[in-house]
Design a protein around this motif. Structure first.
Motif, PDB file in Angstrom:
ATOM      1  N   GLN B  68       0.841  -1.202   0.000  1.00 19.87           N
ATOM      2  CA  GLN B  68       0.000   0.000   0.000  1.00 19.87           C
ATOM      3  C   GLN B  68       0.879   1.257   0.000  1.00 19.87           C
ATOM      4  O   GLN B  68       0.629   2.205  -0.750  1.00 19.87           O
ATOM      5  CB  GLN B  68      -0.918  -0.019   1.245  1.00 19.87           C
ATOM      6  N   THR B  69       1.906   1.242   0.828  1.00 19.62           N
ATOM      7  CA  THR B  69       2.803   2.399   0.908  1.00 19.62           C
ATOM      8  C   THR B  69       3.524   2.612  -0.421  1.00 19.62           C
ATOM      9  O   THR B  69       3.603   3.749  -0.922  1.00 19.62           O
ATOM     10  CB  THR B  69       3.825   2.191   2.047  1.00 19.62           C
ATOM     11  N   GLN B  70       4.014   1.526  -0.986  1.00 21.71           N
ATOM     12  CA  GLN B  70       4.743   1.657  -2.259  1.00 21.71           C
ATOM     13  C   GLN B  70       3.830   2.179  -3.364  1.00 21.71           C
ATOM     14  O   GLN B  70       4.202   3.051  -4.151  1.00 21.71           O
ATOM     15  CB  GLN B  70       5.327   0.294  -2.658  1.00 21.71           C
ATOM     16  N   SER B  71       2.636   1.645  -3.379  1.00 20.04           N
ATOM     17  CA  SER B  71       1.679   2.064  -4.408  1.00 20.04           C
ATOM     18  C   SER B  71       1.304   3.541  -4.235  1.00 20.04           C
ATOM     19  O   SER B  71       1.271   4.315  -5.194  1.00 20.04           O
ATOM     20  CB  SER B  71       0.458   1.148  -4.314  1.00 20.04           C
ATOM     21  N   MET B  72       1.059   3.932  -2.977  1.00 21.81           N
ATOM     22  CA  MET B  72       0.673   5.322  -2.719  1.00 21.81           C
ATOM     23  C   MET B  72       1.854   6.279  -2.930  1.00 21.81           C
ATOM     24  O   MET B  72       1.660   7.436  -3.294  1.00 21.81           O
ATOM     25  CB  MET B  72       0.130   5.459  -1.284  1.00 21.81           C
ATOM     26  N   ARG B  73       3.051   5.775  -2.725  1.00 22.74           N
ATOM     27  CA  ARG B  73       4.236   6.609  -2.965  1.00 22.74           C
ATOM     28  C   ARG B  73       4.301   6.995  -4.453  1.00 22.74           C
ATOM     29  O   ARG B  73       4.572   8.140  -4.800  1.00 22.74           O
ATOM     30  CB  ARG B  73       5.491   5.863  -2.533  1.00 22.74           C
ATOM     31  N   GLN B  74       4.010   6.025  -5.290  1.00 24.23           N
ATOM     32  CA  GLN B  74       4.000   6.291  -6.745  1.00 24.23           C
ATOM     33  C   GLN B  74       2.936   7.327  -7.089  1.00 24.23           C
ATOM     34  O   GLN B  74       3.177   8.280  -7.824  1.00 24.23           O
ATOM     35  CB  GLN B  74       3.715   5.000  -7.514  1.00 24.23           C
ATOM     36  N   VAL B  75       1.755   7.100  -6.528  1.00 22.57           N
ATOM     37  CA  VAL B  75       0.650   8.043  -6.775  1.00 22.57           C
ATOM     38  C   VAL B  75       1.033   9.432  -6.269  1.00 22.57           C
ATOM     39  O   VAL B  75       0.742  10.443  -6.909  1.00 22.57           O
ATOM     40  CB  VAL B  75      -0.647   7.548  -6.085  1.00 22.57           C
ATOM     41  N   PHE B  76       1.686   9.442  -5.121  1.00 21.23           N
ATOM     42  CA  PHE B  76       2.097  10.706  -4.491  1.00 21.23           C
ATOM     43  C   PHE B  76       2.996  11.514  -5.439  1.00 21.23           C
ATOM     44  O   PHE B  76       2.711  12.679  -5.737  1.00 21.23           O
ATOM     45  CB  PHE B  76       2.828  10.374  -3.183  1.00 21.23           C
ATOM     46  N   TYR B  77       4.043  10.878  -5.938  1.00 20.92           N
ATOM     47  CA  TYR B  77       4.976  11.621  -6.798  1.00 20.92           C
ATOM     48  C   TYR B  77       4.324  11.992  -8.127  1.00 20.92           C
ATOM     49  O   TYR B  77       4.545  13.084  -8.657  1.00 20.92           O
ATOM     50  CB  TYR B  77       6.261  10.815  -7.000  1.00 20.92           C
ATOM     51  N   GLN B  78       3.478  11.106  -8.608  1.00 23.58           N
ATOM     52  CA  GLN B  78       2.780  11.403  -9.861  1.00 23.58           C
ATOM     53  C   GLN B  78       1.836  12.591  -9.658  1.00 23.58           C
ATOM     54  O   GLN B  78       1.806  13.528 -10.455  1.00 23.58           O
ATOM     55  CB  GLN B  78       1.984  10.162 -10.295  1.00 23.58           C
ATOM     56  N   GLY B  79       1.087  12.561  -8.561  1.00 22.77           N
ATOM     57  CA  GLY B  79       0.113  13.613  -8.283  1.00 22.77           C
ATOM     58  C   GLY B  79       0.775  14.949  -8.019  1.00 22.77           C
ATOM     59  O   GLY B  79       0.351  15.986  -8.541  1.00 22.77           O
ATOM     60  N   VAL B  80       1.822  14.957  -7.214  1.00 22.26           N
ATOM     61  CA  VAL B  80       2.507  16.211  -6.889  1.00 22.26           C
ATOM     62  C   VAL B  80       3.140  16.800  -8.146  1.00 22.26           C
ATOM     63  O   VAL B  80       3.140  18.028  -8.339  1.00 22.26           O
ATOM     64  CB  VAL B  80       3.553  15.985  -5.768  1.00 22.26           C
ATOM     65  N   GLY B  81       3.625  15.931  -9.019  1.00 19.17           N
ATOM     66  CA  GLY B  81       4.223  16.401 -10.270  1.00 19.17           C
ATOM     67  C   GLY B  81       3.230  17.135 -11.151  1.00 19.17           C
ATOM     68  O   GLY B  81       3.602  17.961 -11.996  1.00 19.17           O
ATOM     69  N   GLN B  82       1.966  16.818 -10.989  1.00 20.27           N
ATOM     70  CA  GLN B  82       0.938  17.450 -11.824  1.00 20.27           C
ATOM     71  C   GLN B  82       0.453  18.785 -11.262  1.00 20.27           C
ATOM     72  O   GLN B  82      -0.338  19.483 -11.897  1.00 20.27           O
ATOM     73  CB  GLN B  82      -0.266  16.506 -11.959  1.00 20.27           C
TER      74      GLN B  82
END
Lengths: 405, 270
Positions: B68-82
């Motif tokens: 869950q953490t790894q998956s959300m980490r990806q979402v986190f960086y993707q989302g912040v990048g946008q």
């Protein structure tokens, strides 16, 4: 020989029959008084609970029943404490206050008490703002705001009414009224719980609920002292009624899918069903008393009159009037009724006070008003059942009874 | 006068090279700053750096490096990048003792993990994203300037008197001076902040919508907010200090400023 002597002798003439009838009345009245007393206090507790909590939602572990919740939350099922922050940070509207609890048993002076860990509002209220911009469009909540003038020292005793307090230090404890009375504790005293000294900041007012025998301390302290992780037994939510009817429970269920979410309305409905059942049981017992008890008394009286018709005839031949005979039998029935009623009330009340708290989970006290009802009911049944046998005795023809000799 | 450089002039080449070096250096410096905060050892340092730069800081709190953490980490960086604008990121493992300062400051030691907190440059937490979130949702962490100011005050357990006005709204002066008088009142001076918002500012439209105030309001509007964000009074047009005090006093002493109490209402009876 006057009426009193005759009645007294008459009572003990056939002891076994008299005792059978007396026990019949006694058991019936005992049962009705016990059920009525327990039902009354159970209903009062439910009403008080509703009044105290307002609209409320309970979050419990899936496998925990409402009965477990009512019996002081003493179960071994837990919820993660982080559910509190999930609720606080969520965009679910209508959650006005949260009260997570963890209960552990403690023994003090040879008696068992419940140490309940509670989380003061200061630990999580600020995080409500983390829900983001949505908080500005939420309906105005309930409860006074606490900013502005120099805040007054909080009255910790409001815990029993509001279910949550603003602040609680790790070494502070709040003591329920029963626990304080039996332990001789007062405000400012210290008490040792699970090896830690606590300062009693308040003795809570009596509520008539299991809270009276609880000792409250900071949740995190209780977790640490009892070697529990970051867990709680239940989370009480004070929610707005409008939001509850608008599906608050479903929203909380979706947010916390691994928990059981019920409203106090459901709890109350369950408790009300139990109360109704008790009421019906009480009614059934009443009917049984009237029918069986009445029939028993009537049968006893008829048999008595029949067996003793010669003695009645002798009394009448000696000058006793019909009214005297009638009074003789009715006074005897009345005495049986009074004694049965008083004894039934006493035993029924004793039964309710001792067994009631285990059955209904509420404190049960004697109800003196039921004594009057018990005696009236018992006497009424005894008199009604005895009236026709007594009238028959009063109408006996002394000549006819002598002819049988 | 026009300076003309001959084709393939060495001067032009040197100038172009210098510009490139400066740009690459600035970009590298910025990347370094981000990297320092991203992989830096202290969330507190990242928080201070973001505040100095006037940047939003998105903090990714975690405790177990599970799926869950790894998956959300990806979402986190993707989302912040946008997200448009200056946004810094930092990861904080709440179990690391060196992160205790920021964990205690934000009180997340018992929060659901992973957790993303968006912090405005003024230090206000503008949004929390526990456990699961989408890249798009992370944008909700960016608050308008006035909203961030309100949140900062509210998170400090202060009352906010929000004066929504500009030079063209009637009663602006009256409304603002009443708000100022309220703040000067000894009873409320330490626990009140005045925040001003321009209703014509398009960046505040969302905040105004939340407050149920029309962006093109014809008159000055004064909204009193109590923690965590309850609007306890809204005055359109002229308002006096006494009116504000009356509303705040009622909210302080009343059980349900906007409803009924007791078994048939909401909340416990007073």
């Amino acid at each position: 020989m006057n009426l009193r002597t005759l009645v007294w002798r008459e009572l003990f003439e056939r002891k076994s029959q008299m005792i059978t009838v007396f026990v019949g009345i006694l058991l019936g009245i005992t049962t009705v008084v016990a059920i009525k007393t327990i039902t009354h206090y159970s209903e009062k507790a439910v009403a008080r609970e509703l009044d105290t909590l307002g609209a409320n939602v309970l979050v419990l572990p899936k496998s925990v029943s409402l009965q477990d919740y009512y019996s002081a939350d003493m179960h071994d099922q837990y919820l993660p404490e982080e559910y509190v922050l999930r609720l606080t940070m969520s965009d679910v509207q209508g959650v006005d206050n949260l009260s997570p609890k963890l209960c552990v048993p403690v023994e003090l002076e040879g008696r068992r008490y419940t140490l309940t860990g509670i989380l003061p509002k200061s630990e999580f209220s600020a995080k409500a703002a983390w829900a983001g911009a949505g908080i500005f469009s939420r309906p105005i909540g309930c409860g006074a705001i606490g900013v502005g003038e120099t805040p007054k020292p909080e009255d910790k005793k409001t815990l029993v009414r509001k279910r949550v307090i603003e602040t609680l230090e790790p070494d502070e404890a709040l003591v329920g009224s029963d626990a304080a009375a039996s332990l001789g504790l007062a405000d400012g005293d210290t008490v040792s719980l699970l090896g830690k000294q606590f300062s009693v900041v308040a003795v809570l007012p009596e509520t008539g609920t299991v809270d009276d025998s609880r000792i409250f301390a900071h949740l995190h302290t209780v977790q640490e002292l009892s070697d529990r992780d970051q867990v709680v037994n239940c989370i009480e939510i004070v929610g707005c009624c409008k939001e509850i009817s608008a599906g608050l429970v479903d929203k909380v269920n979706r947010l916390l899918p691994d928990a059981k979410v019920v409203t106090v309305a459901q709890v109350v409905a369950t408790q009300t069903k139990i109360n109704r059942l008790m009421e019906r049981l009480s009614l059934i017992f009443l009917v049984i008393i009237v029918v069986v008890g009445g029939a028993g008394i009537a049968n006893y009286m008829y048999a008595n009159v029949h067996e003793r018709r010669r003695e009645i005839g002798t009394l009448m031949a000696l000058g006793a009037e019909s009214s005297f005979i009638l009074r003789l039998f009715l006074t005897k029935a009345c005495l049986l009724g009074v004694v049965g009623g008083v004894a039934g009330f006493a035993i029924g009340t004793l039964l309710a006070v001792t067994v009631g708290p285990r059955l209904a989970g509420v404190t049960v006290l004697p109800m003196p008003v039921l004594a009057l009802w018990a005696v009236l009911l018992s006497v009424a049944i005894a008199l009604t059942s005895s009236f026709f046998p007594a009238r028959r005795a009063a109408r006996l023809d002394p000549c006819a009874t002598f002819q049988e000799v | 006068m026009t300076i003309q450089f001959p084709r393939n002039s060495p001067l032009l080449f040197i100038l172009a090279a210098a510009v490139c070096v400066i740009l690459v250096d600035r970009s590298a410096a910025h990347a370094q700053a981000i990297r320092q905060t991203s992989s830096g050892s202290s969330g507190t340092t990242a928080l201070q750096a973001a505040a100095q730069k006037g940047a939003y800081l998105y903090v990714f709190f975690w405790t177990r490096d599970d799926q869950q953490t790894q998956s959300m980490r990806q979402v986190f960086y993707q989302g912040v990048g946008q997200i448009d604008g200056l946004v810094d990121t930092v990861e904080v493992n709440i179990r690391e003792s060196r992160e205790k300062a920021i964990v205690d400051q934000l009180g997340v030691s018992r929060a659901p993990m992973p957790l993303v907190l968006a912090l405005a440059p003024n230090g206000a937490v503008t949004k929390g994203f526990p456990i699961g979130f989408t890249a798009e949702q992370l944008r909700q962490g960016i608050a308008s300037p006035a909203m961030a100011n309100c949140m900062k005050a509210l998170q400090s357990q202060k009352l906010v008197v929000l004066t929504i006005q500009n030079q063209s709204t009637p009663y602006s002066q009256t409304a603002y001076s009443s708000a100022a008088q309220f703040k000067q009142d000894a009873r409320f001076t330490n626990s009140t902040e005045i925040v001003t918002l321009d209703p014509a500012d398009p960046s505040e439209a969302g905040f105004l919508q939340n407050l149920k105030v029309a962006p093109g309001t014809q008159a000055a509007v004064t909204v009193v907010l109590a923690p965590p964000g309850k609007p306890i009074a809204t005055f359109t047009g002229p308002v006096t200090k006494q009116q504000i005090v009356a509303k705040v006093t009622a909210a302080q002493s009343g059980c349900c400023p906007g409803g009924t109490c007791g078994p048939d209402g909401c909340g416990p009876p007073k």
